[in-house]
Design a protein around this motif. Structure first.
Motif, short mmCIF file in Angstrom:
data_model
loop_
_atom_site.label_atom_id
_atom_site.label_comp_id
_atom_site.label_asym_id
_atom_site.label_seq_id
_atom_site.Cartn_x
_atom_site.Cartn_y
_atom_site.Cartn_z
N LEU A 170 -3.66 4.19 -1.49
CA LEU A 170 -5.02 4.17 -0.81
C LEU A 170 -5.18 5.62 0.11
CD1 LEU A 170 -4.76 0.52 0.62
CD2 LEU A 170 -6.45 1.50 -1.27
N HIS A 171 -6.34 5.86 0.36
CA HIS A 171 -6.44 7.08 1.31
C HIS A 171 -6.74 6.75 2.65
CE1 HIS A 171 -6.13 10.99 -0.86
NE2 HIS A 171 -7.11 10.55 -1.95
N ASP A 172 -7.70 5.46 2.50
CA ASP A 172 -7.95 4.78 4.00
C ASP A 172 -6.97 4.06 4.55
OD1 ASP A 172 -9.61 3.39 6.02
OD2 ASP A 172 -11.33 3.80 5.05
N LEU A 173 -6.50 4.63 5.79
CA LEU A 173 -5.50 4.01 6.40
C LEU A 173 -5.69 2.81 7.05
CD1 LEU A 173 -3.67 7.06 8.35
CD2 LEU A 173 -3.23 6.23 5.92
N ASN A 174 -7.09 2.53 7.54
CA ASN A 174 -7.75 1.38 8.07
C ASN A 174 -7.43 0.10 7.03
OD1 ASN A 174 -7.61 1.46 10.91
ND2 ASN A 174 -9.18 3.19 10.67
N HIS A 175 -8.05 0.65 5.58
CA HIS A 175 -7.80 -0.49 4.78
C HIS A 175 -6.65 -0.54 4.44
CE1 HIS A 175 -11.82 1.34 2.91
NE2 HIS A 175 -12.23 0.45 3.80
N LEU B 235 2.21 2.84 10.81
CA LEU B 235 1.38 3.83 11.00
C LEU B 235 0.94 3.82 12.49
CD1 LEU B 235 -1.35 2.22 8.64
CD2 LEU B 235 -0.07 4.35 8.64
N SER B 236 2.01 4.52 13.12
CA SER B 236 2.15 4.75 14.33
C SER B 236 1.28 6.21 14.72
CB SER B 236 3.53 5.28 14.93
OG SER B 236 4.28 6.38 14.56
N ALA B 237 0.91 6.44 15.98
CA ALA B 237 0.05 7.70 16.26
C ALA B 237 0.85 8.93 15.82
CB ALA B 237 -0.51 7.69 17.48
N GLU B 238 2.02 8.93 16.33
CA GLU B 238 3.12 10.10 16.10
C GLU B 238 3.54 10.55 14.76
OE1 GLU B 238 3.74 7.45 18.21
OE2 GLU B 238 3.64 8.27 20.01
N ARG B 239 3.60 9.28 14.04
CA ARG B 239 3.89 9.50 12.48
C ARG B 239 2.50 10.18 11.76
NH1 ARG B 239 6.44 5.08 11.26
NH2 ARG B 239 8.59 5.94 11.48
N GLY C 131 1.01 -1.11 -0.05
CA GLY C 131 0.04 -0.05 0.06
C GLY C 131 0.70 1.28 0.00
N ILE C 132 0.45 2.24 -0.68
CA ILE C 132 1.07 3.63 -0.87
C ILE C 132 0.10 4.52 -0.13
CG2 ILE C 132 2.13 5.44 -2.30
CD1 ILE C 132 3.01 3.26 -4.18
N VAL C 133 0.36 5.02 1.04
CA VAL C 133 -0.57 6.11 1.65
C VAL C 133 0.28 7.49 1.74
CG1 VAL C 133 -1.90 4.22 2.71
CG2 VAL C 133 0.18 5.29 3.93
N GLY C 134 -0.67 8.63 1.81
CA GLY C 134 -0.16 9.97 2.16
C GLY C 134 -1.01 11.07 1.70
N PRO C 135 -0.58 12.20 2.45
CA PRO C 135 -1.70 13.27 2.23
C PRO C 135 -1.84 13.53 0.47
CG PRO C 135 -0.26 14.07 3.64
CD PRO C 135 0.15 12.79 3.02
N ASN C 136 -2.94 14.24 0.17
CA ASN C 136 -3.19 14.81 -1.10
C ASN C 136 -1.75 15.55 -1.43
OD1 ASN C 136 -5.69 13.82 -1.54
ND2 ASN C 136 -6.80 15.64 -0.96
N GLY C 137 -1.51 15.30 -2.86
CA GLY C 137 -0.40 16.04 -3.35
C GLY C 137 1.11 15.55 -2.95
N SER C 138 1.26 14.43 -1.99
CA SER C 138 2.44 13.59 -1.73
C SER C 138 3.10 13.10 -2.59
CB SER C 138 1.91 12.94 -0.34
OG SER C 138 1.21 11.80 -0.74
#
Length: 267
Positions: free
Chosen positions: A192-197, A223-227, A32-39
């Motif tokens: 993906l946008h959904d981190l839980n997915h 996916l740590s809370a801090e990160r 999975g590749i995750v990150g904010p819009n524009g990342s």
């Protein structure tokens, strides 16, 4: 089959989008590749698919530069499901899926009964068999998205790339689609946008911010809370589960939990 990005950078209009990104996709994994819009998620997917050439660095398919391979050869190995892939042609749902067989056809390999079976199985896999005869322009966005997945499966690639594949899908089809991808005997990479997915279905996650990969590993490692707070600017609680899995609970703005000091964003 290995797919690798080696120190790739890409820019457009004088704006840097990706900076020295390196990534090895392990055969058989769901990455999975995750990150904010524009990342840079979509730009990286385009480079991995060979649709764009990096400004610097290389993308390798089984050790060979992908930009040195023919499009048909690449299409026999890699299928890409884009965010927006529409057509103005007056075709049926089944005909749209049949396009996935194009890389395998030629003067010495005409359409066959086997192609019919492959297309039919792909349509059934995405639960679109009742609508196979419908015209493309009469379908909803979610129905079209499921057919894009079916077209990619009909292509029978070794590597499946999906750029935000759950767009336009209801929650049931989102979960069903990612479960379907997980069950396939191939390598998959999904933005993906959904981190839980991502935490639920992916073997590894690459977290992007500011055009760079800032973390890569199992869901619970990345996916740590801090990160998440640093990259997305939201406060969460992360429940760690077995086998590198985790579950993320978001804290509503204004709630006592959300009043924790926010960390500096990673850029």
């Amino acid at each position: 089959m290995m797919l690798s990005a080696c120190n790739v950078s890409w820019s457009t209009g004088g704006i840097s989008i990706l900076e020295n990104v390196s990534l090895d996709v392990v055969p058989g994994e769901f990455l999975g590749i995750v990150g904010p819009n524009g990342s840079g998620k979509t730009s990286l997917m385009s480079l991995l698919a060979g649709l764009r050439r990096p400004k610097s660095g290389r993308v390798l398919l089984d050790g060979r530069p992908i930009d040195g391979l023919g499009r048909r050869e690449v299409a026999r190995c890699i299928a890409l499901v884009e965010q927006q892939a529409e057509t103005s042609e007056r075709i049926s749902a089944r005909q749209a899926v049949e396009l996935g067989r194009t890389p395998h056809l030629g003067p010495l390999a005409p359409w066959s009964a086997e192609d019919d079976e492959i297309v039919g199985a792909a349509i059934r896999n995405v639960d679109m068999e009742p609508l196979a005869a419908r015209q493309w322009h009469t379908l909803s966005g979610g129905e079209r998205q499921r057919l894009h997945i079916a077209r990619a499966l009909a292509q029978q690639p070794e590597i499946l790339l999906l750029d935000e594949p759950t767009n336009h899908l209801d929650i049931g089809h989102q979960i069903g689609l990612l479960h379907l991808v997980r069950q396939q005997q191939l390598t998959a990479v999904a933005a993906l946008h959904d981190l839980n997915h991502a935490a639920m279905f992916c073997d590894r996650i690459a977290l992007m911010s500011g055009g760079r990969i800032v973390a890569l590993g199992s869901p619970s490692e990345v996916l740590s809370a801090e990160r998440i707070c640093s990259v997305f600017g939201v406060v969460v609680d992360v429940q760690h589960e077995g086998e590198g899995r985790c579950y993320i609970r978001y804290c509503a703005p204004g709630s006592p939990a959300a009043e924790r000091p926010k960390l500096r964003r990673i850029s």
